[in-house]
Design a protein around this motif. Structure first.
Motif, PDB file in Angstrom:
ATOM      1  N   PRO A  99      32.067-143.766 -43.461  1.00 17.50           N
ATOM      2  CA  PRO A  99      31.423-142.857 -44.420  1.00 17.50           C
ATOM      3  C   PRO A  99      32.431-142.226 -45.369  1.00 17.50           C
ATOM      4  CG  PRO A  99      31.520-141.851 -42.243  1.00 17.50           C
ATOM      5  CD  PRO A  99      31.933-143.286 -42.071  1.00 17.50           C
ATOM      6  N   PHE A 100      31.903-141.604 -46.430  1.00 18.05           N
ATOM      7  CA  PHE A 100      32.746-141.047 -47.481  1.00 18.05           C
ATOM      8  C   PHE A 100      33.713-139.995 -46.947  1.00 18.05           C
ATOM      9  CE2 PHE A 100      33.375-138.020 -51.060  1.00 18.05           C
ATOM     10  CZ  PHE A 100      34.002-138.882 -51.941  1.00 18.05           C
ATOM     11  N   GLY A 101      33.274-139.181 -45.999  1.00 18.75           N
ATOM     12  CA  GLY A 101      34.147-138.151 -45.456  1.00 18.75           C
ATOM     13  C   GLY A 101      35.416-138.704 -44.849  1.00 18.75           C
ATOM     14  N   ASP A 102      35.351-139.923 -44.343  1.00 17.93           N
ATOM     15  CA  ASP A 102      36.533-140.546 -43.757  1.00 17.93           C
ATOM     16  C   ASP A 102      37.599-140.801 -44.805  1.00 17.93           C
ATOM     17  OD1 ASP A 102      37.866-141.922 -41.431  1.00 17.93           O
ATOM     18  OD2 ASP A 102      37.705-143.638 -42.778  1.00 17.93           O
ATOM     19  N   LEU A 103      37.183-141.049 -46.046  1.00 16.68           N
ATOM     20  CA  LEU A 103      38.151-141.277 -47.130  1.00 16.68           C
ATOM     21  C   LEU A 103      39.006-140.035 -47.335  1.00 16.68           C
ATOM     22  CD1 LEU A 103      39.359-142.806 -49.525  1.00 16.68           C
ATOM     23  CD2 LEU A 103      37.387-142.090 -50.890  1.00 16.68           C
ATOM     24  N   LEU A 104      38.380-138.865 -47.322  1.00 11.15           N
ATOM     25  CA  LEU A 104      39.128-137.617 -47.515  1.00 11.15           C
ATOM     26  C   LEU A 104      40.124-137.411 -46.379  1.00 11.15           C
ATOM     27  CD1 LEU A 104      36.163-135.342 -48.634  1.00 11.15           C
ATOM     28  CD2 LEU A 104      37.724-136.656 -50.070  1.00 11.15           C
ATOM     29  N   ASP A 105      39.710-137.738 -45.164  1.00 12.50           N
ATOM     30  CA  ASP A 105      40.618-137.623 -44.020  1.00 12.50           C
ATOM     31  C   ASP A 105      41.789-138.586 -44.168  1.00 12.50           C
ATOM     32  OD1 ASP A 105      41.271-136.744 -41.228  1.00 12.50           O
ATOM     33  OD2 ASP A 105      40.912-138.869 -40.820  1.00 12.50           O
ATOM     34  N   ARG A 106      41.521-139.792 -44.639  1.00 10.90           N
ATOM     35  CA  ARG A 106      42.588-140.790 -44.814  1.00 10.90           C
ATOM     36  C   ARG A 106      43.591-140.350 -45.877  1.00 10.90           C
ATOM     37  NH1 ARG A 106      41.521-146.339 -43.057  1.00 10.90           N
ATOM     38  NH2 ARG A 106      39.588-146.398 -41.835  1.00 10.90           N
ATOM     39  N   VAL A 107      43.117-139.671 -46.921  1.00 12.36           N
ATOM     40  CA  VAL A 107      44.039-139.173 -47.948  1.00 12.36           C
ATOM     41  C   VAL A 107      45.025-138.186 -47.330  1.00 12.36           C
ATOM     42  CG1 VAL A 107      44.234-137.792 -50.058  1.00 12.36           C
ATOM     43  CG2 VAL A 107      42.471-139.562 -49.887  1.00 12.36           C
ATOM     44  N   GLY A 108      44.514-137.255 -46.524  1.00  6.74           N
ATOM     45  CA  GLY A 108      45.394-136.290 -45.869  1.00  6.74           C
ATOM     46  C   GLY A 108      46.395-136.959 -44.956  1.00  6.74           C
ATOM     47  N   ARG A 109      45.954-137.960 -44.203  1.00  2.00           N
ATOM     48  CA  ARG A 109      46.854-138.666 -43.293  1.00  2.00           C
ATOM     49  C   ARG A 109      47.905-139.454 -44.052  1.00  2.00           C
ATOM     50  NH1 ARG A 109      42.388-141.842 -40.442  1.00  2.00           N
ATOM     51  NH2 ARG A 109      44.117-143.150 -39.767  1.00  2.00           N
ATOM     52  N   ALA A 110      47.527-140.038 -45.178  1.00  6.52           N
ATOM     53  CA  ALA A 110      48.488-140.823 -45.960  1.00  6.52           C
ATOM     54  C   ALA A 110      49.586-139.929 -46.526  1.00  6.52           C
ATOM     55  CB  ALA A 110      47.771-141.570 -47.087  1.00  6.52           C
ATOM     56  N   PHE A 111      49.214-138.741 -47.015  1.00  7.21           N
ATOM     57  CA  PHE A 111      50.229-137.824 -47.532  1.00  7.21           C
ATOM     58  C   PHE A 111      51.109-137.299 -46.408  1.00  7.21           C
ATOM     59  CE2 PHE A 111      47.906-137.869 -51.483  1.00  7.21           C
ATOM     60  CZ  PHE A 111      48.859-137.542 -52.433  1.00  7.21           C
ATOM     61  N   ALA A 112      50.521-137.049 -45.243  1.00  4.22           N
ATOM     62  CA  ALA A 112      51.318-136.593 -44.108  1.00  4.22           C
ATOM     63  C   ALA A 112      52.332-137.649 -43.697  1.00  4.22           C
ATOM     64  CB  ALA A 112      50.412-136.250 -42.931  1.00  4.22           C
ATOM     65  N   ALA A 113      51.976-138.914 -43.875  1.00  2.00           N
ATOM     66  CA  ALA A 113      52.877-140.008 -43.508  1.00  2.00           C
ATOM     67  C   ALA A 113      54.100-140.075 -44.417  1.00  2.00           C
ATOM     68  CB  ALA A 113      52.132-141.334 -43.536  1.00  2.00           C
ATOM     69  N   ILE A 114      54.012-139.495 -45.625  1.00  2.00           N
ATOM     70  CA  ILE A 114      55.172-139.508 -46.526  1.00  2.00           C
ATOM     71  C   ILE A 114      56.332-138.762 -45.874  1.00  2.00           C
ATOM     72  CG2 ILE A 114      56.073-138.703 -48.731  1.00  2.00           C
ATOM     73  CD1 ILE A 114      53.245-139.125 -49.897  1.00  2.00           C
ATOM     74  N   SER A 115      56.073-137.527 -45.459  1.00  2.00           N
ATOM     75  CA  SER A 115      57.135-136.749 -44.817  1.00  2.00           C
ATOM     76  C   SER A 115      57.540-137.372 -43.489  1.00  2.00           C
ATOM     77  CB  SER A 115      56.666-135.310 -44.590  1.00  2.00           C
ATOM     78  OG  SER A 115      56.419-134.666 -45.816  1.00  2.00           O
ATOM     79  N   GLY A 116      56.551-137.817 -42.732  1.00  2.00           N
ATOM     80  CA  GLY A 116      56.845-138.411 -41.439  1.00  2.00           C
ATOM     81  C   GLY A 116      57.703-139.656 -41.536  1.00  2.00           C
ATOM     82  N   SER A 117      57.484-140.460 -42.559  1.00  2.00           N
ATOM     83  CA  SER A 117      58.253-141.701 -42.702  1.00  2.00           C
ATOM     84  C   SER A 117      59.715-141.424 -43.020  1.00  2.00           C
ATOM     85  CB  SER A 117      57.632-142.580 -43.784  1.00  2.00           C
ATOM     86  OG  SER A 117      57.710-141.959 -45.050  1.00  2.00           O
ATOM     87  N   LEU A 118      59.986-140.323 -43.714  1.00  2.00           N
ATOM     88  CA  LEU A 118      61.378-139.997 -44.057  1.00  2.00           C
ATOM     89  C   LEU A 118      62.174-139.553 -42.849  1.00  2.00           C
ATOM     90  CD1 LEU A 118      60.763-138.022 -47.380  1.00  2.00           C
ATOM     91  CD2 LEU A 118      61.396-140.412 -47.109  1.00  2.00           C
ATOM     92  N   GLU A 119      61.501-139.188 -41.788  1.00  2.00           N
ATOM     93  CA  GLU A 119      62.188-138.747 -40.569  1.00  2.00           C
ATOM     94  C   GLU A 119      62.441-139.877 -39.565  1.00  2.00           C
ATOM     95  OE1 GLU A 119      59.606-135.732 -39.114  1.00  2.00           O
ATOM     96  OE2 GLU A 119      59.900-134.392 -40.847  1.00  2.00           O
ATOM     97  N   LEU A 120      61.937-141.057 -39.877  1.00  2.00           N
ATOM     98  CA  LEU A 120      62.130-142.189 -38.967  1.00  2.00           C
ATOM     99  C   LEU A 120      63.591-142.649 -38.971  1.00  2.00           C
ATOM    100  CD1 LEU A 120      58.954-144.335 -39.816  1.00  2.00           C
ATOM    101  CD2 LEU A 120      59.337-142.939 -37.773  1.00  2.00           C
ATOM    102  N   SER A 121      64.050-143.072 -37.827  1.00  2.00           N
ATOM    103  CA  SER A 121      65.423-143.566 -37.711  1.00  2.00           C
ATOM    104  C   SER A 121      65.407-144.998 -37.148  1.00  2.00           C
ATOM    105  CB  SER A 121      66.237-142.685 -36.754  1.00  2.00           C
ATOM    106  OG  SER A 121      66.333-141.370 -37.251  1.00  2.00           O
ATOM    107  N   VAL A 122      66.273-145.819 -37.690  1.00  2.00           N
ATOM    108  CA  VAL A 122      66.412-147.195 -37.196  1.00  2.00           C
ATOM    109  C   VAL A 122      67.424-147.208 -36.063  1.00  2.00           C
ATOM    110  CG1 VAL A 122      67.060-149.544 -37.812  1.00  2.00           C
ATOM    111  CG2 VAL A 122      65.864-148.112 -39.490  1.00  2.00           C
ATOM    112  N   ARG A 123      67.045-147.823 -34.986  1.00  2.00           N
ATOM    113  CA  ARG A 123      67.947-147.890 -33.821  1.00  2.00           C
ATOM    114  C   ARG A 123      68.395-149.316 -33.586  1.00  2.00           C
ATOM    115  NH1 ARG A 123      64.612-143.959 -29.608  1.00  2.00           N
ATOM    116  NH2 ARG A 123      64.690-142.061 -30.897  1.00  2.00           N
ATOM    117  N   GLY A 124      69.645-149.436 -33.187  1.00  2.00           N
ATOM    118  CA  GLY A 124      70.209-150.747 -32.948  1.00  2.00           C
ATOM    119  C   GLY A 124      69.809-151.303 -31.586  1.00  2.00           C
TER     120      GLY A 124
END
Length: 219
Positions: free
Chosen positions: A194-219
């Motif tokens: 449903p349409f409401g899920d789109l709004l939730d996905r927008v919030g999650r996608a923006f939250a992933a921006i900050s979260g992705s910058l904190e990821l670290s690659v491990r050997g």
């Protein structure tokens, strides 16, 4: 009616009361644009974008080719009208970003605009994006349109944030905004949610921006 990307006139959804407040000439233009966009989406979806000629489209709406080209710059533009509505409304709103962290303000404004466009627009947008992936020319046109949006948003952000032309941060913010929207909308369009899920996905996608910058690659 507002001036949209690349100088094109664009129309955001408008109530009948708001329509009646417009001068007669503007009401006629708006109704013609809506009729062409609705017919384009219906005909292209049913038969395929390349299978429908411009002559068939204007005949279906009973307007001339010259009227079409006064309304849209190309057949592709009529096909992606739902996307044009979104970004025209967003760019207008982005020009008045509230105070606070820029990425949060961009998220909040985008979410508010999408919520205001509503479920009926969401249905048209989903149909538009499903159509776009079936035709290479449409896909290229939509990508070019999105690039134009990013350029306009970059300029708005530079002005709002008081940053010089050689500062890359407004451009990065603009592209992060369209990327977050693409990630959210792409998943929603093909989910059947449903349409409401789109709004939730927008919030999650923006939250992933900050979260992705904190990821670290491990050997």
């Amino acid at each position: 009616m507002t001036l949209g990307v690349a100088g094109r006139y664009s129309v955001t959804p408008m109530s009948e009361d708001a329509m009646r407040a417009l001068p007669l000439r503007e009401r006629k233009k708006l109704r013609t644009r809506r009729a062409l966009a609705e017919a384009a989406l219906r005909m292209f979806t049913e038969r395929g974008f390349d299978a429908v000629t411009l002559e068939e489209l204007v005949d279906a709406v009973e307007v001339s080719k010259s009227t079409f080209f006064r309304t849209f710059p190309a057949k592709e533009a009529a096909a992606i009208e739902a996307e044009e509505e979104l970004w025209t409304a967003c760019l207008d709103a982005f020009g008045r970003l509230p105070e606070g962290r820029a990425i949060d303000a961009l998220r909040d404004v985008l979410t508010e605009v999408v919520a205001g466009l509503g479920p009926e627009w969401g249905e048209r947008y989903a149909a538009t994006r499903r159509l776009v992936v079936t035709a290479p020319s449409l896909l290229a046109y939509a990508a070019s349109h999105r690039h134009g949006v990013e350029q306009e948003l970059t300029g708005l952000l530079r002005e709002r944030l008081g940053l010089p032309d050689d500062d890359l941060r407004p451009q990065v913010l603009a592209q992060l905004t369209t990327a977050a929207w693409s990630v959210a909308a792409r998943g929603w369009v093909f989910s059947g949610a449903p349409f409401g899920d789109l709004l939730d996905r927008v919030g999650r996608a923006f939250a992933a921006i900050s979260g992705s910058l904190e990821l670290s690659v491990r050997g």
